[in-house]
Design a protein around this motif. Structure first.
Motif: not given
Length: 435
Positions: A1-23
């Motif tokens: 499989m290809a190299e990981p796509l590396k993500i920077a996440l700015a903002g850890l409110g309701t949606v930001g923490t939702g992104v963390v949980r989903l990933i």
């Protein structure tokens, strides 16, 4: 499989923490669909020590979100800070200038600066993605720009703000007035402590301007959206609408006119009366719904959760997956340089029916004064109801429905009655949406 796509996440409110949980929760499934792993490498927020209910120990922390764009361990920046300018805009510009793709849920920034950012992203050869900026988890942007790409969109309209829809549908179910339901919505977390952007229609106007640009291939014109919120809608209006076979919903509506030399764009956010048998009449609570009408596809309805950590995070991560697959696309369904300049369309020539409510003193001659103003303005009255208010001694509600006619006539009647001694509050006019 290809190299990981590396993500920077700015903002850890309701949606930001939702992104963390989903990933984290769907990591294996996401990797298969993206054809490479997606990993968060660095995060940033205002308060480093706050307990957000997710484990952030595996990620680097950057106190300067603007600097995340130039980090070597970042391929894509996700902005969930909010605000049309300030740190969010700086981060967007820095990210694109650094040759990295940018994902955001920030409708205010896209409505104000989307054209600039789209042009910059195209020049840099990177992606600008903002599916989550409109209607939360509903894939309406992808639906319009991809699924309906072969169609000439004739009209787009819908319920674009969950807070307003929750308030109006709760008023409808309970008979309570606006202020009471708004206070409850704030207690339950459906409305912000300062709800102005929601209840005065600004949030819906941001989203409408984005949808209009995508649907009609025009340049963003948020400044040209005519905006009226729901704060003046009374429980009496809800009851009268129900008696007449309607519900009241805050509707954002956009239409384009290409028949003249200069394309014209009509954009308006305003409470409307919606017939019981219309699809939008059954959209309750904090749900969003968007209707698009195309010349070959007919009417499409996009409906679902318009906010919340799960649905909005789902839209954010869907954009990230597109980027992982190498699908950059363009911000507004066609290159920024090809988006047409469109002049705001005047609304007075529009033909339709309207509901008009007056709050007046209960004294002889008032009804004659109102009907005379309607006559002089050329407004034909279909039905009229007069009802006293239990909570205000001496005040009467006069509500009427007009026959089909130009909106300019209704505006002229309002002008004639402006400042009349018998009116205790400015009249409220709401258009009746067609079938």
């Amino acid at each position: 499989m290809a190299e990981p796509l590396k993500i920077a996440l700015a903002g850890l409110g309701t949606v930001g923490t939702g992104v963390v949980r989903l990933i984290e929760t769907n990591a294996e499934l996401i990797a298969r669909r993206a054809r490479r792993p997606i990993r968060i490498t660095v995060v940033s927020a205002r308060d480093r020590g706050k307990d957000r209910g997710v484990d952030l120990s595996g990620y680097a922390w950057d106190d300067d979100p603007a600097g995340m764009a130039t980090r070597p361990d970042v391929d894509v920046v996700v902005e969930l800070v909010g605000g049309s300018d300030g740190p969010a805009l700086t981060l967007a510009r820095n990210t694109i200038a650094a040759g990295k793709s940018f994902v955001t849920a920030n409708k205010a920034m896209i409505a104000h600066h989307g054209l600039e950012l789209a042009a910059a992203a195209e020049q840099a050869g990177v992606a600008l993605k903002f599916e989550a900026a409109v209607a939360g988890g509903i894939p309406v942007i992808k639906g319009l720009s991809e699924g309906a790409a072969a169609n000439e969109i004739e009209r787009i309209y819908g319920i674009l703000n969950g807070t307003c829809n929750y308030i109006l549908s709760t008023m409808e179910d309970t008979g309570r007035d606006f202020a009471d339901v708004l206070a409850e919505a704030q207690r339950l977390g459906y409305a912000e402590a300062d709800p102005t952007f929601d209840v005065e229609g600004v949030d819906a106007a941001h989203k409408l301007s984005i949808l209009a640009a995508i649907a009609f291939g025009g340049q963003l014109r948020f400044d040209a959206v005519e905006t009226t919120g729901i704060s003046r809608v009374l429980a009496a209006d809800i009851a009268q609408a129900r008696a007449l076979g309607y519900v009241i919903r805050l509707i954002g509506m956009a239409e384009a006119d290409f028949s003249q030399g200069t394309p014209r764009l009509f954009q308006r956010v305003r409470p409307h009366l919606v017939p019981f048998d219309h699809p939008l009449a059954h959209v309750d609570g904090a749900t969003n719904a968007v209707v698009a009408e195309g010349n070959f596809m007919g009417r499409l309805l996009f409906q679902g959760a318009g906010a919340g950590d799960g649905p909005t995070a789902s839209a954010v991560v869907a954009d990230i997956i597109d980027i992982a697959r190498g699908e950059k696309g363009v911000g507004f369904s066609m290159p920024a340089a090809e988006l047409r300049a469109m002049e705001p369309a005047t609304t007075g020539h529009r033909i339709g029916r309207a509901y008009i409510r007056f709050t007046v003193l209960d004294r002889p001659g008032v009804l004659a004064e109102i009907t005379a103003a309607m006559r002089d303005a050329g407004v034909s009255i279909e039905s009229l109801i007069q009802k006293g208010r239990d909570d205000e001694a001496g005040e009467v509600i006069v509500a009427m429905v007009t026959h089909e006619g130009p909106e300019s006539a209704v505006s002229e009647a309002m002008r004639i009655l402006e400042g009349a001694d018998s009116l205790t509050a400015p009249p409220l006019a709401m258009q009746i949406i067609g079938q």
